[in-house]
Scaffold this motif. Structure first.
Motif, PDB file in Angstrom:
ATOM      1  N   ARG A  27       0.837  -1.190   0.000  1.00 51.55           N
ATOM      2  CA  ARG A  27       0.000   0.000   0.000  1.00 51.55           C
ATOM      3  C   ARG A  27       0.879   1.248   0.000  1.00 51.55           C
ATOM      4  O   ARG A  27       1.796   1.345   0.810  1.00 51.55           O
ATOM      5  N   GLU A  28       0.538   2.165  -0.884  1.00 54.43           N
ATOM      6  CA  GLU A  28       1.197   3.468  -0.867  1.00 54.43           C
ATOM      7  C   GLU A  28       0.291   4.427  -0.096  1.00 54.43           C
ATOM      8  O   GLU A  28      -0.816   4.740  -0.530  1.00 54.43           O
ATOM      9  N   GLY A  29       0.776   4.871   1.056  1.00 49.21           N
ATOM     10  CA  GLY A  29      -0.075   5.648   1.947  1.00 49.21           C
ATOM     11  C   GLY A  29       0.000   7.145   1.784  1.00 49.21           C
ATOM     12  O   GLY A  29      -0.883   7.866   2.243  1.00 49.21           O
ATOM     13  N   GLN A  30       1.085   7.643   1.185  1.00 49.67           N
ATOM     14  CA  GLN A  30       1.284   9.083   1.012  1.00 49.67           C
ATOM     15  C   GLN A  30       1.084   9.846   2.321  1.00 49.67           C
ATOM     16  O   GLN A  30       0.455  10.899   2.372  1.00 49.67           O
ATOM     17  N   GLY A  31       1.634   9.269   3.398  1.00 48.63           N
ATOM     18  CA  GLY A  31       1.597   9.937   4.699  1.00 48.63           C
ATOM     19  C   GLY A  31       0.322   9.748   5.479  1.00 48.63           C
ATOM     20  O   GLY A  31       0.139  10.381   6.524  1.00 48.63           O
ATOM     21  N   GLY A  32      -0.561   8.863   5.008  1.00 45.21           N
ATOM     22  CA  GLY A  32      -1.863   8.694   5.649  1.00 45.21           C
ATOM     23  C   GLY A  32      -1.902   7.748   6.829  1.00 45.21           C
ATOM     24  O   GLY A  32      -2.984   7.430   7.319  1.00 45.21           O
ATOM     25  N   GLY A  61       9.421   5.371  -0.497  1.00 41.56           N
ATOM     26  CA  GLY A  61       9.735   6.334   0.553  1.00 41.56           C
ATOM     27  C   GLY A  61       9.013   6.064   1.850  1.00 41.56           C
ATOM     28  O   GLY A  61       8.805   6.970   2.659  1.00 41.56           O
ATOM     29  N   GLN A  62       8.637   4.797   2.064  1.00 37.20           N
ATOM     30  CA  GLN A  62       7.907   4.422   3.267  1.00 37.20           C
ATOM     31  C   GLN A  62       8.764   3.527   4.164  1.00 37.20           C
ATOM     32  O   GLN A  62       9.664   2.827   3.685  1.00 37.20           O
ATOM     33  N   ARG A  63       8.451   3.573   5.444  1.00 38.99           N
ATOM     34  CA  ARG A  63       9.135   2.671   6.364  1.00 38.99           C
ATOM     35  C   ARG A  63       8.702   1.237   6.086  1.00 38.99           C
ATOM     36  O   ARG A  63       7.638   0.987   5.513  1.00 38.99           O
ATOM     37  N   ARG A  64       9.530   0.310   6.502  1.00 41.98           N
ATOM     38  CA  ARG A  64       9.233  -1.106   6.298  1.00 41.98           C
ATOM     39  C   ARG A  64       8.241  -1.550   7.370  1.00 41.98           C
ATOM     40  O   ARG A  64       8.591  -1.671   8.548  1.00 41.98           O
ATOM     41  N   LEU A  65       7.007  -1.774   6.924  1.00 39.69           N
ATOM     42  CA  LEU A  65       5.887  -1.961   7.841  1.00 39.69           C
ATOM     43  C   LEU A  65       4.969  -3.056   7.301  1.00 39.69           C
ATOM     44  O   LEU A  65       4.542  -3.003   6.143  1.00 39.69           O
ATOM     45  N   PHE A  66       4.675  -4.038   8.137  1.00 35.79           N
ATOM     46  CA  PHE A  66       3.802  -5.145   7.752  1.00 35.79           C
ATOM     47  C   PHE A  66       2.635  -5.236   8.723  1.00 35.79           C
ATOM     48  O   PHE A  66       2.811  -5.079   9.942  1.00 35.79           O
ATOM     49  N   MET A  67       1.448  -5.498   8.203  1.00 36.80           N
ATOM     50  CA  MET A  67       0.285  -5.763   9.038  1.00 36.80           C
ATOM     51  C   MET A  67       0.199  -7.259   9.273  1.00 36.80           C
ATOM     52  O   MET A  67       0.257  -8.053   8.329  1.00 36.80           O
ATOM     53  N   ILE A  68       0.082  -7.648  10.529  1.00 36.32           N
ATOM     54  CA  ILE A  68       0.012  -9.062  10.906  1.00 36.32           C
ATOM     55  C   ILE A  68      -1.417  -9.390  11.310  1.00 36.32           C
ATOM     56  O   ILE A  68      -1.919  -8.919  12.330  1.00 36.32           O
ATOM     57  N   ARG A  69      -2.060 -10.221  10.513  1.00 36.98           N
ATOM     58  CA  ARG A  69      -3.444 -10.589  10.755  1.00 36.98           C
ATOM     59  C   ARG A  69      -3.525 -12.010  11.309  1.00 36.98           C
ATOM     60  O   ARG A  69      -2.536 -12.747  11.270  1.00 36.98           O
ATOM     61  N   PRO A  70      -4.676 -12.406  11.846  1.00 36.67           N
ATOM     62  CA  PRO A  70      -4.806 -13.780  12.337  1.00 36.67           C
ATOM     63  C   PRO A  70      -4.392 -14.782  11.255  1.00 36.67           C
ATOM     64  O   PRO A  70      -4.776 -14.662  10.092  1.00 36.67           O
ATOM     65  N   GLY A  71      -3.562 -15.735  11.639  1.00 33.00           N
ATOM     66  CA  GLY A  71      -3.062 -16.722  10.697  1.00 33.00           C
ATOM     67  C   GLY A  71      -1.688 -16.413  10.145  1.00 33.00           C
ATOM     68  O   GLY A  71      -1.058 -17.275   9.523  1.00 33.00           O
ATOM     69  N   LEU A 235      10.226  -2.013  11.220  1.00 29.51           N
ATOM     70  CA  LEU A 235      11.672  -2.054  11.385  1.00 29.51           C
ATOM     71  C   LEU A 235      12.146  -0.654  11.749  1.00 29.51           C
ATOM     72  O   LEU A 235      12.077   0.264  10.935  1.00 29.51           O
ATOM     73  N   ASN A 236      12.574  -0.507  12.974  1.00 28.12           N
ATOM     74  CA  ASN A 236      13.050   0.787  13.461  1.00 28.12           C
ATOM     75  C   ASN A 236      14.557   0.857  13.343  1.00 28.12           C
ATOM     76  O   ASN A 236      15.290   0.301  14.159  1.00 28.12           O
ATOM     77  N   GLN A 237      15.011   1.499  12.295  1.00 29.27           N
ATOM     78  CA  GLN A 237      16.439   1.658  12.071  1.00 29.27           C
ATOM     79  C   GLN A 237      16.753   3.103  11.719  1.00 29.27           C
ATOM     80  O   GLN A 237      15.902   3.821  11.173  1.00 29.27           O
ATOM     81  N   THR A 238      17.958   3.517  12.005  1.00 31.75           N
ATOM     82  CA  THR A 238      18.380   4.864  11.645  1.00 31.75           C
ATOM     83  C   THR A 238      18.250   5.069  10.136  1.00 31.75           C
ATOM     84  O   THR A 238      18.666   4.226   9.350  1.00 31.75           O
ATOM     85  N   GLY A 239      17.634   6.174   9.763  1.00 28.52           N
ATOM     86  CA  GLY A 239      17.467   6.472   8.352  1.00 28.52           C
ATOM     87  C   GLY A 239      16.162   5.979   7.765  1.00 28.52           C
ATOM     88  O   GLY A 239      15.847   6.283   6.627  1.00 28.52           O
ATOM     89  N   GLU A 240      15.370   5.221   8.545  1.00 26.18           N
ATOM     90  CA  GLU A 240      14.084   4.761   8.053  1.00 26.18           C
ATOM     91  C   GLU A 240      13.101   5.940   8.012  1.00 26.18           C
ATOM     92  O   GLU A 240      13.109   6.793   8.904  1.00 26.18           O
ATOM     93  N   PRO A 241      12.213   5.990   7.004  1.00 21.36           N
ATOM     94  CA  PRO A 241      11.165   7.011   7.000  1.00 21.36           C
ATOM     95  C   PRO A 241      10.280   6.831   8.236  1.00 21.36           C
ATOM     96  O   PRO A 241      10.109   5.724   8.737  1.00 21.36           O
ATOM     97  N   ILE A 242       9.701   7.900   8.706  1.00 25.59           N
ATOM     98  CA  ILE A 242       8.828   7.837   9.874  1.00 25.59           C
ATOM     99  C   ILE A 242       7.396   7.621   9.416  1.00 25.59           C
ATOM    100  O   ILE A 242       6.947   8.278   8.502  1.00 25.59           O
TER     101      ILE A 242
END
Length: 242
Positions: A27-32, A61-71, A235-242
């Motif tokens: 998903r491209e969130g554009q800051g949303g 340009g997004q942070r590395r972020l995954f949604m974890i759902r049941p399963g 993933l919280n690393q230095t240089g990652e987008p917020i």
């Protein structure tokens, strides 16, 4: 038949763009916010698939972020090994919309209005809900409305509701701090229920973080039940987008 909560969330609070990339839906969130920026598993998780999804998120340009759902147990464990931490576990609450129409909403307490008024944008801004999230509301294609709460003839809160198939979901419900604990959140949900029924919806739902004790208590007090849960891994690393 259980509700398709991923589809309900995606259609009532949509990302700017969806990209199917191997095992993941990106998903491209554009800051949303997280909900419109997280990747979700669509196939078989592998180390290579995770790495490819990470690369795509960085390209956007997004942070590395995954949604974890049941399963998603294996994905959750694999991301933990890669250094990802848990972010914002949430509850999805739902109930028959008719259940919250047992009491009439007091006159001039909540207005269903679309487009959102300037004062609603001001209220959302005070809660950190800015233009990027307003853009998410504009992208929702189904029936939708804003919810303006008032207290003693003064604006006191704002919310947003949209419908996918027969389920209405409330998002961005905010009551100004000086008007909290006055019952306005409950009246806003009841107003959303009346609006949802008028639009042909049967179910009313809402998402809140497990850490938000006040919101969880409100939805439980209304008789809403937990219908789903998920959390994020980031993933919280230095240089990652917020």
């Amino acid at each position: 038949m259980s509700a398709d909560w991923p589809a309900i969330v995606d259609n009532t609070w949509p990302a700017a763009r969806y990209i199917r990339d191997g095992a993941f839906l990106l998903r491209e969130g554009q800051g949303g916010g997280s909900r419109v920026s997280a990747a979700t598993l669509q196939g078989t998780v592998t180390t290579g698939a995770i790495a490819e999804a990470e690369d795509k998120m960085r390209e956007m340009g997004q942070r590395r972020l995954f949604m974890i759902r049941p399963g998603d147990t294996k994905l959750d464990a694999d991301l933990e090994v890669r250094g990802y931490t848990v972010l914002d576990p949430v509850n999805i609450y739902s109930c028959p919309a008719a259940m919250l129409t047992d009491l009439p909403v007091p006159r001039v307490t909540v207005f269903a209005v679309w487009e959102p008024l300037a004062i609603m944008h001001e209220i959302w801004s005070r809660a950190g809900i800015g233009p990027a999230r307003w853009a998410v509301m504009q992208r929702a294609r189904g029936p939708k409305t804003g919810l303006l709460s008032r207290r003693k003839d003064k604006p006191a809160g704002a919310g947003f509701a949209a419908i996918h198939e027969t389920t209405a979901m409330v998002h961005a419900l905010e009551i100004l701090p000086e008007h909290q604990r006055e019952g306005l959140g409950g009246w806003a949900m009841r107003a959303a229920a009346f609006w949802a029924l008028d639009q042909g919806a049967e179910t009313l739902s809402v998402i809140c973080t497990k850490a938000n004790a006040g919101a969880n208590a409100l939805y439980r007090s209304l008789g809403m039940q937990i219908a789903g849960q998920y959390h994020y891994r980031v993933l919280n690393q230095t240089g990652e987008p917020i």
